[in-house]
Design an enzyme around this catalytic site. Sequence first.
Site, PDB file in Angstrom:
ATOM      1  N   TYR A 147      -7.098  26.152  15.688  1.00 43.12           N
ATOM      2  CA  TYR A 147      -6.844  25.371  16.908  1.00 43.12           C
ATOM      3  C   TYR A 147      -8.130  25.215  17.735  1.00 43.12           C
ATOM      4  O   TYR A 147      -8.413  24.148  18.276  1.00 43.12           O
ATOM      5  CB  TYR A 147      -5.742  26.018  17.753  1.00 43.12           C
ATOM      6  CG  TYR A 147      -5.581  25.353  19.104  1.00 43.12           C
ATOM      7  CD1 TYR A 147      -5.193  24.019  19.209  1.00 43.12           C
ATOM      8  CD2 TYR A 147      -5.855  26.045  20.282  1.00 43.12           C
ATOM      9  CE1 TYR A 147      -5.073  23.390  20.442  1.00 43.12           C
ATOM     10  CE2 TYR A 147      -5.732  25.432  21.523  1.00 43.12           C
ATOM     11  CZ  TYR A 147      -5.342  24.113  21.600  1.00 43.12           C
ATOM     12  OH  TYR A 147      -5.225  23.496  22.825  1.00 43.12           O
TER      13      TYR A 147
ATOM     14  N   ARG B 188     -12.483  17.680  18.947  1.00 51.84           N
ATOM     15  CA  ARG B 188     -11.929  16.689  19.877  1.00 51.84           C
ATOM     16  C   ARG B 188     -12.840  16.531  21.093  1.00 51.84           C
ATOM     17  O   ARG B 188     -13.122  15.408  21.542  1.00 51.84           O
ATOM     18  CB  ARG B 188     -10.527  17.138  20.310  1.00 51.84           C
ATOM     19  CG  ARG B 188      -9.919  16.297  21.410  1.00 51.84           C
ATOM     20  CD  ARG B 188      -8.481  16.669  21.709  1.00 51.84           C
ATOM     21  NE  ARG B 188      -8.294  18.062  22.108  1.00 51.84           N
ATOM     22  CZ  ARG B 188      -7.099  18.596  22.413  1.00 51.84           C
ATOM     23  NH1 ARG B 188      -5.998  17.865  22.324  1.00 51.84           N
ATOM     24  NH2 ARG B 188      -6.998  19.845  22.783  1.00 51.84           N
TER      25      ARG B 188
ATOM     26  N   TYR C 267      -9.669  25.734  31.347  1.00 48.18           N
ATOM     27  CA  TYR C 267      -9.371  27.083  30.863  1.00 48.18           C
ATOM     28  C   TYR C 267     -10.673  27.873  30.696  1.00 48.18           C
ATOM     29  O   TYR C 267     -11.677  27.319  30.261  1.00 48.18           O
ATOM     30  CB  TYR C 267      -8.697  27.032  29.481  1.00 48.18           C
ATOM     31  CG  TYR C 267      -7.220  26.700  29.456  1.00 48.18           C
ATOM     32  CD1 TYR C 267      -6.445  26.700  30.604  1.00 48.18           C
ATOM     33  CD2 TYR C 267      -6.599  26.405  28.244  1.00 48.18           C
ATOM     34  CE1 TYR C 267      -5.082  26.397  30.537  1.00 48.18           C
ATOM     35  CE2 TYR C 267      -5.243  26.108  28.170  1.00 48.18           C
ATOM     36  CZ  TYR C 267      -4.489  26.099  29.318  1.00 48.18           C
ATOM     37  OH  TYR C 267      -3.166  25.803  29.246  1.00 48.18           O
TER      38      TYR C 267
ATOM     39  N   GLU D  53       7.353  25.156  22.961  1.00 45.43           N
ATOM     40  CA  GLU D  53       6.653  24.156  23.763  1.00 45.43           C
ATOM     41  C   GLU D  53       7.590  22.955  23.892  1.00 45.43           C
ATOM     42  O   GLU D  53       8.292  22.616  22.942  1.00 45.43           O
ATOM     43  CB  GLU D  53       5.364  23.774  23.028  1.00 45.43           C
ATOM     44  CG  GLU D  53       4.458  22.871  23.798  1.00 45.43           C
ATOM     45  CD  GLU D  53       3.113  22.700  23.112  1.00 45.43           C
ATOM     46  OE1 GLU D  53       2.378  23.691  22.939  1.00 45.43           O
ATOM     47  OE2 GLU D  53       2.804  21.557  22.741  1.00 45.43           O
TER      48      GLU D  53
HETATM   49  C1  3EB Z   1      -1.145  24.808  26.827  1.00 43.20           C
HETATM   50  O1  3EB Z   1      -0.588  24.457  27.869  1.00 43.20           O
HETATM   51  C2  3EB Z   1      -0.312  24.855  25.601  1.00 43.20           C
HETATM   52  O2  3EB Z   1      -4.586  21.065  22.757  1.00 43.20           O
HETATM   53  O3  3EB Z   1      -3.689  19.083  22.875  1.00 43.20           O
HETATM   54  C3  3EB Z   1      -0.186  21.936  24.937  1.00 43.20           C
HETATM   55  C4  3EB Z   1      -0.377  20.553  24.857  1.00 43.20           C
HETATM   56  C5  3EB Z   1      -1.124  22.782  24.398  1.00 43.20           C
HETATM   57  C6  3EB Z   1      -1.508  20.029  24.228  1.00 43.20           C
HETATM   58  C7  3EB Z   1      -3.656  20.312  23.060  1.00 43.20           C
HETATM   59  C8  3EB Z   1      -2.257  22.247  23.763  1.00 43.20           C
HETATM   60  C9  3EB Z   1      -2.446  20.875  23.692  1.00 43.20           C
HETATM   61  O4  3EB Z   1      -2.337  25.146  26.779  1.00 43.20           O
HETATM   62  C10 3EB Z   1      -0.950  24.257  24.422  1.00 43.20           C
END
Ligand code: 3EB
Length: 315
Positions: free
Chosen positions: A123, A130, A183, A301
């Site tokens: 991931y 990306r 993040y 999710e």
């Molecule tokens: C989060 O909130 C959960 O990397 O495109 C949710 C939606 C999440 C999209 C992405 C990752 C992505 O971090 C993970």
Amino acid sequence: MLPQGLHLLGVIEHGTDAAIPATEHDAPVASLALEVLGGCPGREVWLTPSRVSYGESAGIRYARSKEVLFGVARCPAEELGPAAYQAYRDIIALTRQLGAGPLFRLWNYFPGINEEQAGQERYRQFCAGRYEALAESGYSLAEDLPAASAIGTRHGELWVIFLAGRGTATQIENPRQISAFRYPPKYGPRSPSFSRAIRFEAAGGPSLFISGTASILGHETVQQGDPIGQCETTLGNLRALLARVSAGELDGLGPRAAWKVYLRHARDLTAVRDCLGRVLDPTSPLLFLAGDICRESLLLEIEGIVELREEPRQC
Ligand code: 3EB
């Protein structure tokens, strides 16, 4: 046969079957190895009221009307960084070349999302590829990011499904969560490049495209190991997003909303369905798929699309 007056944008097949059914149309098709656990049938059909033409460019199949561009990119998923980079470069280039308007919603699916490969989780490799593609394409990586989901399939290629359109895309962040693009580095060298939701206003009216939403407060996973707790926190996050755009309450959206729930463990289906059943409007379509979430600690999710009604005007 399609419903009268509607045209086919594309088809998303769900299921662990490797068999891809033969199609009798030129529309883009994505075949995702995500088992259907419950809800609507395993085939999602995207329709639009405007006439559609189909094309292919750099391996991307697409459908386009005067308002919208719907496309499906696929590529080998052995090395996620380069694969994501190439898919995003190609998608952005195509969208611009066609003058399709802003790219506002993407869905990313690939196998082994939580597996370590060459010392890095797949991931996180995806996020890096990306990020580089968006950065090189001129994105600010804060203000203009599309809504997204990133889900682990059981096998297969990297599939990226995307929507662009002529209209206004407004990024919506969640007051309960730190923006994913901010993040801290402990979640990977490149932050995930997506917005929590996009309000997209086109000729047909405004809609809210809600990204995959999980049990994260601030930037931390909460309710670890507890599927019902994670479901409740996720619902709280969805409520906060809806409130931001005055979309109404979860239990009153009716068929204006459609939800998709990804579950890491099929065994959590009953508990999560009961939890959602207490809160979501029973007339909002709800599909449960078995898929891995991008953090090992996340059990589910939820993503959604909500048609936003104009506020009644006071005279
Ligand atoms: C989060 O909130 C959960 O990397 O495109 C949710 C939606 C999440 C999209 C992405 C990752 C992505 O971090 C993970």
